[in-house]
Design a protein around this motif. Structure first.
Motif, PDB file in Angstrom:
ATOM      1  N   ARG A 664      37.386  39.467  37.568  1.00  0.00           N
ATOM      2  CA  ARG A 664      37.043  40.687  38.298  1.00  0.00           C
ATOM      3  C   ARG A 664      36.938  41.892  37.383  1.00  0.00           C
ATOM      4  N   ALA A 694      34.032  38.639  47.822  1.00  0.00           N
ATOM      5  CA  ALA A 694      35.471  38.801  48.069  1.00  0.00           C
ATOM      6  C   ALA A 694      36.011  40.031  47.361  1.00  0.00           C
ATOM      7  N   TRP A 695      35.570  40.259  46.130  1.00  0.00           N
ATOM      8  CA  TRP A 695      36.067  41.419  45.391  1.00  0.00           C
ATOM      9  C   TRP A 695      35.641  42.730  46.040  1.00  0.00           C
ATOM     10  N   SER A 696      34.397  42.825  46.436  1.00  0.00           N
ATOM     11  CA  SER A 696      33.918  44.076  47.034  1.00  0.00           C
ATOM     12  C   SER A 696      34.605  44.352  48.368  1.00  0.00           C
ATOM     13  N   LYS A 697      34.897  43.309  49.154  1.00  0.00           N
ATOM     14  CA  LYS A 697      35.606  43.514  50.413  1.00  0.00           C
ATOM     15  C   LYS A 697      37.036  43.974  50.196  1.00  0.00           C
ATOM     16  N   SER A 698      37.634  43.571  49.083  1.00  0.00           N
ATOM     17  CA  SER A 698      39.025  43.936  48.802  1.00  0.00           C
ATOM     18  C   SER A 698      39.170  45.318  48.188  1.00  0.00           C
ATOM     19  N   MET A 699      38.056  45.990  47.898  1.00  0.00           N
ATOM     20  CA  MET A 699      38.111  47.305  47.243  1.00  0.00           C
ATOM     21  C   MET A 699      37.276  48.322  48.014  1.00  0.00           C
ATOM     22  N   PRO A 700      37.676  48.665  49.239  1.00  0.00           N
ATOM     23  CA  PRO A 700      36.883  49.618  50.027  1.00  0.00           C
ATOM     24  C   PRO A 700      36.823  51.005  49.410  1.00  0.00           C
ATOM     25  N   GLU A 701      37.793  51.327  48.543  1.00  0.00           N
ATOM     26  CA  GLU A 701      37.757  52.636  47.897  1.00  0.00           C
ATOM     27  C   GLU A 701      36.638  52.743  46.869  1.00  0.00           C
ATOM     28  N   GLN A 705      30.556  50.049  52.543  1.00  0.00           N
ATOM     29  CA  GLN A 705      29.522  49.246  53.192  1.00  0.00           C
ATOM     30  C   GLN A 705      28.465  50.132  53.838  1.00  0.00           C
ATOM     31  N   TYR A 715      26.287  47.529  49.684  1.00  0.00           N
ATOM     32  CA  TYR A 715      27.349  48.491  49.416  1.00  0.00           C
ATOM     33  C   TYR A 715      26.806  49.634  48.568  1.00  0.00           C
TER      34      TYR A 715
END
Length: 719
Positions: A664, A694-701, A705, A715
Motif C-alpha cells: 500500500r 480495498a485500500w481506497s475504501k479504507s482511507m476516506p480521508e 467517492q 474517487y
C-alpha cells in the motif's frame, strides 16, 4: 454539457495546480474552433491526395494501378507526417499537418525521372496466349483498356462507387456509436492519444493485458493519431479502417486482372471480399487488422512481373511490405506466404539498385519499431523471449487450434469469422483454380503465391498462433479470393457472381439488417451518377477533364459546407449520446468520467485495461496506471511470466504478476509522484482481487467517492 466545454487546453504544471499536466495539443490549432479545424484537415487531406495522385499519374499509365499506388502513397505520407515529428519529440496537430503538406508539395515538384525503376517498361507486358484475341489488347496493364468511357472503365467505376456508397451508408448509420472494441479501448486509440499529449511516439504501457501490445509496432495507432489530432476527438478515427476496404477492393481487382480475369469478374471478386463480413465488420472497430490485410494485398499484387518492372515497382513493394510489418507483430505470420514469390524480382530482372530501394523502404518504415525494442530491451520482438534474448514469456498455440473441430470453429464461427456459404464458395473457387493452374506454380511466382499461399497461411496460424483469431488469416482470405481470378470464361464469371452474392450478403450482419436498403440504394445511386457523368463526358457534350474536375470540386465544397454547418451540433449530440443507453455495464461510469471530471486532470486507473473512455471526449485527460509493487515502474519490470503460454494464459499471468505482493505505501507514493487527481477502479474487467479498491475504501480521508455503480468506483484524491 456541450462539446465547447471540452476544449483541449495547454496546461502547465505549477504549485497552484499540482495535478495539471503539460498537454501538447497546441492551442494554435484548437483555438480555430471545431468547424474550422475540420475544414483545415479536409483541405490538407485533399492536398495530400491531389499531390499523390499527380505524382503517381506521371509515372503509371494503368488507371487501376494508379488508384492503388495513390492510396498507398497517401498512407506513407500520413505515416511519416506522424512518425517523424513523433520521433523528434515535436508531435502536434500543426506539426503533422505541416509535415504532410510539405512532403506532398515535394512530391508535386519531383520530376518524373526522379524515381529510378527498371526503365519505364509500362507497356512491355507479356501477353497471355490463353486469352481470346479479342481480349489480349485489353490486358489489365494496357492503358488502352482504361480509356474514359470504355466499357471496362465503366465497370470499374461502378464497382468503386458501389463500395464507396456502401461504406458511406454504413458510416452514416453508425456515426453516433462510440468505439467499444477491446483492443481499440486498450491500446490502439490510447497509444495515439498519449503520443499527442506527450508530443512524442513513446511506449504506452498496457498494464493488466498482454505486454506484447506495449512493444508491438503500432502503425495502426499512427494512422489513428493522424485522424485524432487535428479534429480533437475520435469522430473520424472511429472509422479509420474504412479506406482500407477501398484499397482491398482495388488490390484484389488488380490481382485478378493480372491473372487474366475479365473486368466484370475481377470487380465482383473485389467487391465480394471488400464487403464481406470478416472485412466490413471491422470498419467501426478502430482496429488495425484491415491495415495489415490491405498492405499485404498490395504487396501480393506487387510481386507480378509487370508490376515489378514498372517505374514504381521496388518502391511499391518496399512500401507495402514495410507498412505491413509496421502494423503489428502478427504481420510476421503472413511473411511466409510472401516468401513463396521470393524469386519474382529475379524473374523481373531486378538489378542491385532495385533491391536496395526495396530493402531501404522496408527498413525505414518498419525498422524503427524493432530497433527501439532492441535498444531498450536487447530483443527486437520483446516481450517474446527468443534464444539468447531476454523476454517475459514464450508462446504456444491456442488450445482451440489443437483439434480439427476447434480450427473449424475458429474459422467459421469465431469473431470476424467467414460465414459458411461464403467459405464454401471461396474454397471451391480456389480448388478449381488449383486444378486448372497447377502447372504454372514453378514459372509464375504470383500464381504460386495465390495458389499455395492460403494453405500456408492457415497452417502457420494453426501451428504457432497463440490466439484463435480468424482475423490473423485475413491475408490468406485475400489470396484465396484473388486466386478465383485464375478461372476463365463463363465458368469464372459464374463463380465470381456466386461469390459476390454470398460474400456481400454476409456483410449485412443481423445488427444492421434494417440498413440493407440504405446500403444498396446509396451504392446504386452513386454508381449510376458516376457512370452517367462519364458517359455524358465521352458521348454527348465531350466535356474536358477540367470540367469534370470542376464538378468534383463543387461536390467536395458542398460536402464541406454541409459538414461546416452541422459539425458543431453533431459533436454535441455524439458527446451526449456516447455511452448513454449502451448495453456495456461500464457505460454509465464512462459517461460520468467523460461529462463530470474536469478536463485535463490526470486520472489513475485500476482493475481495467480499457482505458480510452477515461481520456475524455476531447482527448485532453491523461491516464496512467499506478503500480502496487516495489521497484515496478514499467511493463519491462515484470518477472518472467512462463514458457509456452497460449494467448488465453498471457493476460491472467500478467495480471497475477502485476498484483503479486502488493504494498500500500508503495502505491500511495506512486500516486503522489504521478500527480493524479482521480482514481477509477473497475471491478468487472480483471478477474482478480483488487487491492486498490480495498485500500481506497479504507482511507476516506484521502479518497472521496464521486461515483459508484456495479461496474466500479470513481474517487477524487484529496491533498
Amino acid at each position: 454539457m456541450h462539446a465547447e466545454h471540452f476544449r483541449p487546453t495547454h496546461y502547465v504544471k505549477s504549485r497552484d495546480s499540482p495535478t495539471a499536466v503539460g498537454l501538447r495539443i497546441l492551442p494554435s490549432v484548437n483555438s480555430l474552433g471545431d468547424e474550422l479545424r475540420l475544414l483545415v484537415f479536409i483541405a490538407v487531406q485533399s492536398w495530400v491526395l491531389f499531390c499523390c495522385w499527380h505524382f503517381v499519374a506521371g509515372r503509371i499509365t494503368d488507371t487501376l494501378q494508379r488508384m492503388i499506388d495513390t492510396l498507398l502513397l497517401v498512407y506513407v505520407v500520413q505515416y511519416v507526417a506522424v512518425g517523424l515529428p513523433g520521433m523528434l519529440g515535436v508531435l502536434s496537430p500543426i506539426a503533422m499537418l505541416a509535415a504532410a503538406s510539405i512532403m506532398s508539395g515535394l512530391l508535386l515538384l519531383t520530376p518524373s525521372r526522379g524515381i529510378p525503376g527498371i526503365g519505364g517498361s509500362e507497356g512491355r507486358v507479356p501477353q497471355d496466349d490463353t486469352l481470346p484475341k479479342s481480349r489480349r489488347n485489353l490486358h489489365p496493364n494496357s492503358a488502352a483498356s482504361y480509356q474514359a468511357g470504355g466499357p471496362e472503365s465503366l465497370i470499374l467505376l461502378g464497382g468503386v462507387l458501389f463500395v464507396i456508397g456502401y461504406l458511406a451508408a454504413m458510416v452514416w448509420t453508425l456515426r453516433y456509436y462510440p468505439v467499444l472494441s477491446t483492443d481499440a479501448l486498450t491500446y490502439h486509440l490510447p497509444a495515439a492519444v498519449q503520443w499527442l499529449q506527450h508530443g512524442r511516439v513513446d511506449l504506452f504501457q498496457t498494464w493488466l493485458f498482454n505486454p506484447a501490445n506495449t512493444y508491438s509496432p503500432l502503425a495502426g495507432s499512427v494512422f489513428h493519431a493522424w485522424l485524432l489530432g487535428p479534429i480533437g476527438n475520435d469522430t473520424l478515427a472511429h472509422f479509420a479502417s474504412a479506406p482500407m476496404v477501398l484499397l482491398l477492393f482495388h488490390a484484389v481487382v488488380a490481382i485478378a486482372r493480372s491473372c487474366g480475369a475479365s473486368m466484370t469478374a475481377a470487380v465482383l471478386l473485389g467487391a465480394g471480399l471488400a464487403l464481406s463480413h470478416p472485412i466490413v465488420s471491422q470498419v467501426d472497430k478502430a482496429k488495425d487488422d484491415l491495415f495489415l490485410a490491405a498492405f499485404f494485398a498490395v504487396a501480393a499484387g506487387a510481386t507480378s512481373r509487370d508490376r515489378l518492372q514498372d517505374r514504381l515497382g521496388p518502391w511499391r513493394l518496399g512500401a507495402a511490405v514495410g507498412l505491413c510489418l509496421a502494423v503489428k507483430y502478427t504481420a510476421l505470420l503472413a511473411m511466409p506466404m510472401l516468401l513463396l514469390a521470393i524469386d519474382s524480382p529475379i524473374k523481373a530482372k531486378w538489378r542491385g539498385r532495385q533491391g536496395a530501394i526495396f530493402l531501404l523502404c522496408v527498413l525505414l518504415l518498419a525498422g524503427p519499431w524493432y530497433l527501439r525494442n532492441l535498444v531498450l530491451t536487447g530483443n527486437p520482438l520483446f516481450p517474446t523471449a527468443l534464444p539468447g534474448l531476454r523476454g517475459l514469456f514464450t508462446t504456444a498455440r491456442s488450445y482451440e487450434l489443437r483439434s480439427f473441430a476447434g480450427v473449424m470453429g475458429v474459422l467459421l464461427s469465431g469473431s470476424f469469422a467467414v460465414p459458411g456459404f461464403m467459405a464454401i464458395t471461396v474454397a471451391c473457387g480456389w480448388l478449381a483454380a488449383v486444378e486448372t493452374r497447377d502447372k504454372q506454380l514453378g514459372s509464375d511466382p504470383t500464381k504460386r503465391l495465390l495458389l499455395l499461399g492460403p494453405p500456408v497461411g492457415v497452417a502457420v496460424l494453426i501451428a504457432i498462433s497463440p490466439y484463435p483469431e480468424v482475423r490473423f488469416v485475413l491475408p490468406s482470405l485475400v489470396l484465396t479470393c484473388a486466386a478465383t481470378g485464375l478461372l476463365r470464361g463463363k465458368f469464372g464469371l459464374a463463380v465470381a457472381i456466386l461469390f459476390a452474392l454470398s460474400a456481400i450478403g454476409t456483410g449485412l450482419t443481423a445488427e444492421l439488417w434494417t440498413t440493407l436498403f440504405t446500403f444498396c440504394i446509396a451504392g446504386v445511386v452513386l454508381a449510376g451518377a458516376g457512370v452517367g457523368l462519364l458517359q455524358l463526358q465521352s458521348r454527348h457534350l465531350h466535356l474536358k477533364r477540367d470540367a469534370l474536375l470542376g464538378v468534383a470540386a463543387l461536390i467536395v465544397l458542398m460536402i464541406a459546407g454541409f459538414a461546416y454547418v452541422n459539425w458543431r451540433s453533431f459533436l454535441n449530440d455524439r458527446q451526449s449520446l456516447a455511452f448513454n443507453g449502451r448495453e456495456d455495464g461500464r457505460a454509465k461510469l464512462w459517461q460520468f468520467v467523460q461529462d463530470e471530471l474536469p478536463t485535463g486532470e490526470r486520472v489513475a486507473y485500476a482493475g481495467t485495461f480499457t482505458v480510452y473512455p477515461l481520456m475524455g471526449f476531447d482527448l485532453s485527460r491523461p491516464v496512467s496506471y499506478t503500480p502496487v509493487q516495489v521497484g515496478r515502474k514499467s511493463i519491462a519490470d515484470l518477472p518472467y511470466l512462463g514458457r509456452h503460454l497460449t494467448g488465453e494464459q498471457i493476460d491472467p499471468a500478467a495480471v497475477a504478476a502485476s498484483y503479486a505482493q502488493p504494498d500500500r505505501e508503495t502505491w500511495l507514493v506512486n500516486l503522489r509522484e504521478s500527480g493524479v487527481a482521480h482514481l477509477v477502479v473497475l471491478t468487472n474487467d480483471v478477474k482478480s482481487p483488487l487491492p486498490e479498491l480495498a485500500w481506497s475504501k479504507s482511507m476516506p480521508e484521502t479518497f472521496r467517492q464521486e461515483y459508484a455503480d456495479e461496474s466500479g468506483v470513481v474517487y477524487r484524491i484529496l491533498p
